[in-house]
Design an enzyme around this catalytic site. Structure first.
Site, mmCIF file in Angstrom:
data_model
loop_
_atom_site.group_PDB
_atom_site.id
_atom_site.type_symbol
_atom_site.label_atom_id
_atom_site.label_comp_id
_atom_site.label_asym_id
_atom_site.label_seq_id
_atom_site.Cartn_x
_atom_site.Cartn_y
_atom_site.Cartn_z
ATOM 1 N N SER A 117 0.810 -1.141 0.159
ATOM 2 C CA SER A 117 0.033 -0.074 -0.134
ATOM 3 C C SER A 117 0.836 1.363 0.141
ATOM 4 C CB SER A 117 -0.789 0.018 1.232
ATOM 5 O OG SER A 117 -1.485 -0.967 1.440
ATOM 6 N N HIS B 1 -0.637 -2.148 -7.360
ATOM 7 C CA HIS B 1 -1.353 -1.631 -6.082
ATOM 8 C C HIS B 1 -2.908 -1.606 -6.317
ATOM 9 C CE1 HIS B 1 -2.573 1.211 -2.663
ATOM 10 N NE2 HIS B 1 -2.581 0.181 -2.406
ATOM 11 N N GLU C 161 -2.539 1.132 -9.436
ATOM 12 C CA GLU C 161 -1.272 1.795 -9.477
ATOM 13 C C GLU C 161 -0.245 0.878 -9.868
ATOM 14 O OE1 GLU C 161 -2.132 5.345 -6.246
ATOM 15 O OE2 GLU C 161 -1.198 3.617 -5.371
ATOM 16 N N ASN D 68 -2.972 6.403 -1.595
ATOM 17 C CA ASN D 68 -3.031 6.583 -0.296
ATOM 18 C C ASN D 68 -2.414 7.928 0.385
ATOM 19 O OD1 ASN D 68 -4.210 4.265 0.416
ATOM 20 N ND2 ASN D 68 -2.445 2.868 0.180
HETATM 21 N N1 3HC Z 1 -15.766 -8.795 -3.319
HETATM 22 C C1 3HC Z 1 -16.613 -8.690 -4.552
HETATM 23 N N2 3HC Z 1 -17.705 -7.792 -4.884
HETATM 24 C C2 3HC Z 1 -18.225 -7.156 -3.814
HETATM 25 C C3 3HC Z 1 -17.667 -6.917 -2.712
HETATM 26 C C4 3HC Z 1 -16.500 -7.610 -2.281
HETATM 27 N N3 3HC Z 1 -15.979 -7.671 -1.156
HETATM 28 N N4 3HC Z 1 -18.210 -5.921 -1.902
HETATM 29 C C5 3HC Z 1 -19.065 -5.445 -2.765
HETATM 30 N N5 3HC Z 1 -19.321 -6.195 -3.776
HETATM 31 C C6 3HC Z 1 -20.056 -5.951 -5.122
HETATM 32 C C7 3HC Z 1 -21.401 -6.313 -4.672
HETATM 33 O O1 3HC Z 1 -21.465 -7.599 -5.065
HETATM 34 C C8 3HC Z 1 -22.179 -5.380 -5.789
HETATM 35 O O2 3HC Z 1 -22.023 -5.881 -6.944
HETATM 36 P P1 3HC Z 1 -23.429 -5.425 -8.009
HETATM 37 O O3 3HC Z 1 -23.976 -3.994 -7.674
HETATM 38 O O4 3HC Z 1 -22.746 -5.780 -9.329
HETATM 39 O O5 3HC Z 1 -24.530 -6.395 -7.554
HETATM 40 C C9 3HC Z 1 -21.310 -4.000 -5.829
HETATM 41 O O6 3HC Z 1 -19.980 -4.419 -5.185
HETATM 42 C C10 3HC Z 1 -21.808 -2.931 -4.659
HETATM 43 O O7 3HC Z 1 -21.963 -3.459 -3.395
HETATM 44 P P2 3HC Z 1 -22.953 -3.418 -2.482
HETATM 45 O O8 3HC Z 1 -24.388 -2.901 -3.133
HETATM 46 O O9 3HC Z 1 -22.967 -4.385 -1.537
HETATM 47 O O10 3HC Z 1 -22.658 -2.314 -1.768
HETATM 48 P P3 3HC Z 1 -22.254 -0.814 -2.157
HETATM 49 O O11 3HC Z 1 -22.873 -0.296 -3.325
HETATM 50 O O12 3HC Z 1 -22.089 0.060 -0.743
HETATM 51 O O13 3HC Z 1 -20.833 -0.959 -2.629
HETATM 52 C C11 3HC Z 1 -18.424 -0.998 -2.127
HETATM 53 C C12 3HC Z 1 -19.633 -1.346 -1.773
HETATM 54 C C13 3HC Z 1 -17.918 -1.354 -3.601
HETATM 55 C C14 3HC Z 1 -17.387 -1.491 -1.129
HETATM 56 C C15 3HC Z 1 -18.537 0.703 -1.891
HETATM 57 O O14 3HC Z 1 -19.070 0.846 -0.734
HETATM 58 C C16 3HC Z 1 -17.358 1.425 -2.197
HETATM 59 O O15 3HC Z 1 -16.867 1.535 -3.342
HETATM 60 N N6 3HC Z 1 -16.584 1.990 -1.069
HETATM 61 C C17 3HC Z 1 -15.393 2.306 -1.207
HETATM 62 C C18 3HC Z 1 -14.242 1.595 -1.134
HETATM 63 C C19 3HC Z 1 -12.928 2.224 -1.273
HETATM 64 O O16 3HC Z 1 -12.666 3.269 -0.909
HETATM 65 N N7 3HC Z 1 -11.717 1.372 -1.342
HETATM 66 C C20 3HC Z 1 -10.511 1.748 -1.447
HETATM 67 C C21 3HC Z 1 -9.864 1.336 -0.007
HETATM 68 S S1 3HC Z 1 -8.355 2.005 0.175
HETATM 69 C C22 3HC Z 1 -7.366 0.940 -0.233
HETATM 70 O O17 3HC Z 1 -7.811 -0.105 -0.822
HETATM 71 C C23 3HC Z 1 -5.981 0.985 -0.467
HETATM 72 C C24 3HC Z 1 -5.275 0.230 0.712
HETATM 73 O O18 3HC Z 1 -3.961 0.179 0.161
HETATM 74 C C25 3HC Z 1 -5.237 0.757 2.188
#
Ligand code: 3HC
Length: 285
Positions: free
Chosen positions: A120, A141, A153, A192
């Protein structure tokens, strides 16, 4: 997909299993290596569960889901990655542990195979120097959840060759991702580096009593159109993971602006890691 037909992934946590699943969904054979058997079982169950949801939603037939699982091998022995055309390390954020994995991969992977890290924030150059092929090491990433998030990334280490950057970008695109090139190996790359100060500032707002955890989340969701507020995102990503990234930034940049907030430290010490520990910010108030 070019010459990359078999993808090796090291680590079957959230990111490792997500990346492995994305690669399998794109038609690759995948070998996931993880020392802990229970973690391997969890990863297999998690991928199976998402496939089942996709079958229910009509995006995948039962036969396709089965065929995809058949292309995934879950192993405890890293040496199985000798069959991989690219190796992606996705273990926990510990520089020494990552270097050790790279040392081993360098011996196991065929000459010329790209060794990528999903770190990360940490130095691609330093991780790559644990190998005799630093020009073939690169950062890849992915973001959580890897199946959903569209960005990768692609991070250049000091010794990473142009060819490696191009191949890694082409690979990310073949997985259906949008790849951006990070041209300098600086802590946190782009996302990040931008995200962590936002999360830290949200903690300070709560510490100072300006607003509650819930109201800060609502404010950022509705005021900035983010899909999750900062505290939900901290719980989702892992409070311990974000704390470790902030500590690393603070050490590397030497800038107090990156100092992790006390609130995070308290929660980490109390074992409240967020979603995976079943307790995070929403139990704080
Ligand atoms: N695995 C696979 N698919 C998933 C999933 C998972 N863990 N979580 C959700 N999904 C899919 C669902 O099946 C759904 O698919 P569909 O709409 O095609 O049926 C879709 O994603 C949307 O899910 P939900 O309807 O359950 O819920 P949301 O609309 O609230 O979306 C989310 C969930 C995609 C996680 C959304 O809330 C989001 O984008 N959140 C922000 C995530 C983010 O910022 N991530 C980056 C974090 S920082 C990082 O990773 C860097 C690291 O280095 C620290």
């Amino acid at each position: 997909m070019g010459a990359i037909k078999t993808v090796g992934v090291v680590g079957a946590g959230t990111m490792g299993s997500g990346i492995a699943h994305v690669a399998a969904q794109s038609g690759c054979s995948v070998i996931i290596a993880e020392a802990q058997e229970s973690q391997l079982e969890r990863a297999q169950k998690y991928i199976g569960e998402i496939n089942r949801r996709n079958v229910e939603k009509g995006r995948l037939s039962e036969a396709q889901a089965e065929e995809m699982m058949g292309r995934m091998r879950f192993v405890q022995d890293l040496s199985a990655l000798s069959a991989a055309d690219i190796c992606i390390e996705a273990i926990y954020e510990d520089l020494e542990a990552k270097k050790e994995v790279f040392r081993q991969l360098d011996k196991i992977a065929r000459p010329g195979v790209i060794l990528a890290t999903n770190t990360s924030s940490m130095s691609i150059t330093e991780i790559g120097r644990a190998t005799a092929r630093p020009e073939r090491t690169v950062g890849l990433h992915f973001f959580n959840p890897a199946q959903v998030m569209k960005l990768v990334e692609v991070v250049r280490g000091y010794y990473t060759s142009d060819e490696t950057m191009q191949e890694a970008q082409a690979f990310a695109q073949a997985l259906g991702k949008t790849a951006i090139a990070v041209q300098k190996d600086q802590p946190g790359f782009v996302v990040n580096r931008v995200l962590m100060p936002l999360l830290a500032e949200a903690c300070k707002v709560v510490e100072e009593g300006v607003a509650t955890v819930e109201d800060v989340d609502t404010a950022v969701k509705l005021g900035l159109n983010h899909p999750m507020g900062p505290f939900t995102l901290l719980d989702f990503t892992g409070i311990d993971v974000c704390y470790a990234v902030m500590e690393y930034f603070y050490r590397e940049f030497g800038d107090p602006a990156y100092k992790p907030p006390l609130l995070l430290h308290q929660l980490v010490r109390a074992g409240r890691m967020g979603k995976k520990s079943g307790a995070g910010f929403y139990e704080y108030q």
